[in-house]
Design a protein around this motif. Sequence first.
Motif, PDB file in Angstrom:
ATOM      1  N   SER A  92       0.841  -1.189   0.000  1.00 36.82           N
ATOM      2  CA  SER A  92       0.000   0.000   0.000  1.00 36.82           C
ATOM      3  C   SER A  92       0.881   1.246   0.000  1.00 36.82           C
ATOM      4  CB  SER A  92      -0.900   0.004   1.231  1.00 36.82           C
ATOM      5  OG  SER A  92      -0.135  -0.012   2.425  1.00 36.82           O
ATOM      6  N   LEU A 145      -6.615   0.180   0.787  1.00 34.18           N
ATOM      7  CA  LEU A 145      -7.015  -0.069  -0.585  1.00 34.18           C
ATOM      8  C   LEU A 145      -6.266   0.857  -1.525  1.00 34.18           C
ATOM      9  CD1 LEU A 145      -9.081  -1.441  -2.582  1.00 34.18           C
ATOM     10  CD2 LEU A 145     -10.540   0.562  -2.186  1.00 34.18           C
ATOM     11  N   THR A 193      -6.240   1.588  -5.833  1.00 37.77           N
ATOM     12  CA  THR A 193      -6.822   1.249  -7.128  1.00 37.77           C
ATOM     13  C   THR A 193      -6.537   2.357  -8.127  1.00 37.77           C
ATOM     14  OG1 THR A 193      -8.867   0.586  -8.263  1.00 37.77           O
ATOM     15  CG2 THR A 193      -9.057   2.294  -6.582  1.00 37.77           C
ATOM     16  N   PHE A 246      -7.305  -2.030   7.193  1.00 38.04           N
ATOM     17  CA  PHE A 246      -7.482  -2.488   5.817  1.00 38.04           C
ATOM     18  C   PHE A 246      -7.220  -1.301   4.914  1.00 38.04           C
ATOM     19  CE2 PHE A 246      -9.932  -2.957   1.902  1.00 38.04           C
ATOM     20  CZ  PHE A 246      -9.440  -4.177   1.453  1.00 38.04           C
ATOM     21  N   GLY A 306      -5.696  -4.832  -2.320  1.00 40.44           N
ATOM     22  CA  GLY A 306      -6.270  -4.835  -0.982  1.00 40.44           C
ATOM     23  C   GLY A 306      -5.260  -5.403  -0.009  1.00 40.44           C
ATOM     24  N   GLU A 307      -5.200  -4.826   1.176  1.00 38.96           N
ATOM     25  CA  GLU A 307      -4.163  -5.224   2.133  1.00 38.96           C
ATOM     26  C   GLU A 307      -4.732  -5.165   3.548  1.00 38.96           C
ATOM     27  OE1 GLU A 307      -0.278  -3.628   1.193  1.00 38.96           O
ATOM     28  OE2 GLU A 307       0.058  -3.174   3.314  1.00 38.96           O
ATOM     29  N   GLN A 308      -4.458  -6.182   4.317  1.00 33.97           N
ATOM     30  CA  GLN A 308      -4.868  -6.235   5.717  1.00 33.97           C
ATOM     31  C   GLN A 308      -3.623  -6.287   6.592  1.00 33.97           C
ATOM     32  OE1 GLN A 308      -8.212  -6.288   6.917  1.00 33.97           O
ATOM     33  NE2 GLN A 308      -7.207  -5.878   8.871  1.00 33.97           N
TER      34      GLN A 308
END
Length: 681
Positions: free
Chosen positions: A149, A429, A431, A427, A396-398
């Motif tokens: 991210s 995001l 895009t 979380f 997407g990353e947690q």
Amino acid sequence: MFKHIINLLLVFVCTPFFGYAQMDHEAWLDSIQSDSYIGMEVWLDDLELSESKYSGEAVAYGFYKNNPLNSTEDVLSRLSGINMIRRGNYAWEPTINGLSSGQVNVAIDGMRMFGACTDKMDPVSSYVEPNNLESIVIEKGGGGSAHGSTVGGAIDFKLKRPKFDQSLSGSLNSRYESVSNGLSQSASLSYGTRKLAIRMNGGYRNFHDYTDGNGEEVYHSGYKKINYSVSGAYRLSDSQLIHVDFLIDDARDVGYPGLPMDVAFAKAKIGAVTYTLFEPTEWLQEVEVKAYANAVDHLMDDSKRADVPVRMDMPGNTKTYGGFMQATGLRGSHTIQGKLDGYATNAYAEMTMFIPNERDMFMLTWPDVDRQDIGLFVSDQWQTTDKLTTQLSIRGEQAFTLMKSEMGKGQFAVFGYDEDDFSVNHFVLNTGISLNYEWTDQFSIKIGGSYGERLPSVSEMYGFYLYNNFDGYDYVGNPEIKKESSYQLTGSFKYQLLDKLEVNVSGFHYWFNDYIIGFVDESLDAMTIGAKGTKVYENIDGVTFSGFDAQVLYSASEYFQMMYAVKATYAKDGEGTPLPLIPPLKNNLTLVGQAKGFKFQAEGEWSIAQKNISENTGEVATPAYQLIHLRTSKDWKFDKFQLGASLGVENLLDESYREHLDWGGVLRPGRNFYASLKIGF
């Protein structure tokens, strides 16, 4: 639960794939990277450049890496959109379009790694050397989300790969610099059979305090460093490879004239195992699986400073384990790339004050912080028409972040935080979409839009009284800080006329929400002697960044080429106040000529004054400067070996200057004569 997911991922990426395909070519030498998300790739390998398509690429190589023993910082500082924060003569911190640190991902061959210094004196870029590197990939803005991210982009240092079917070869390089009585040396050795290939690199640097343009010695600016690596590859079959990398970097006695402390040592160990499978199916081009680990140890101390009121030691370390699996495939007019990655890292740092006639004072500055992260990136490059290419990407990353130290929890509890709750789930995001239109064979235009989020750094969440010498304040983290986000617009065009002329121009504008920055907290006293006060990290809206960069390459003939580069960034908060540490417009002009086997290179470097400053942080304006550099070199080829020599002078007019991102008002080196020799076989 999250720990189990991370463990499953690491097991998964360490498990080899099996497949078959007929591939009887040197496939491993082809980069596995997909052009679908690369913004810019600069090759540093002489061999690759000897096979360049046109002479303009050789000019660019000579601009980015004008000597085999240039430092990584020298190379980075010349790249478009890149500027360097300089606290000393070593380990400069890279910024992309004015964004730095936690806003930018820095990776080594796709591996996540984190510096161990709370004062950012050991960016990841300091642990590699150009002789380790095949190329540097720069991805700006949301385009960097393949590596994690981000709101600022990514820098990925691609390590050199050993080559199969190669007889024993090697090189020796040595360079002397007058301004610091500095010596740089490097060596490499490689050998490859049909099945096995191996490469070894080594480098050594020893620099004393340099002299600035006023003829004054800049104390605490010297350093020593050794770096070496081993890389091996084994061909399991025509379609399968396994590759091992191991790298050690060890810097000692590093001075930082722009800071109140120096570094006794900064050490890194990096290891990785990679499995690559080519064409397992008709539409799947390549699958790569990597597992890696790295550890960084760093010690700040002020034992060599004579005027410190209280002596301090500040050791820190980080340990990171991770892995990823990525694949690239072709499906009709679509080039699809997917990447599943994860890592677990721990950051620990402490400070001890040795107070005369009193008990030593001890505290944790990074209180044993764990972070576990898993992410999925997918990119689709779609050849929409013969002229239009559309690219879509999403990540997407947690992430789970936890302060483990009971002492650290107690330190933050005095600010009113719940001592039993120092864990945070995020979380994030990223895009984006971009359109590339090839108007003609010579002219193309590209526009893009993206949304990006990034995780708060360990310092921004749990840093405890970290002194910032730039503005003179102690900084305290905020465990409740929000993630930072931005909306981004970018545009660029490219014009190329045969092998004669290439013009690249790009621009950007970013809008930030929840931008992370420190604000003075009047209720908190400073911890550091002489500090102005204490700042706590907070989120603000309305921050904007904008800027542009351009490069022009012109080749009049094989005997004369030119390259011009310019870059500029502007940034302000929601009230229109300039943000600190934003570089002014900077230009570089390089002229290259060849005659009778000699290569001649003249460079002009100049920057306008930076008057858009952040007065709230105590930032001061910097004046304009102009520099001239001259270089010449010649290569000789013999039956068994090659010999090369180069001479040059940097800052020919002995200008007294500093760049705007240089801390502490420390002037840069004055006139510097250098001589280098290289031998290859």
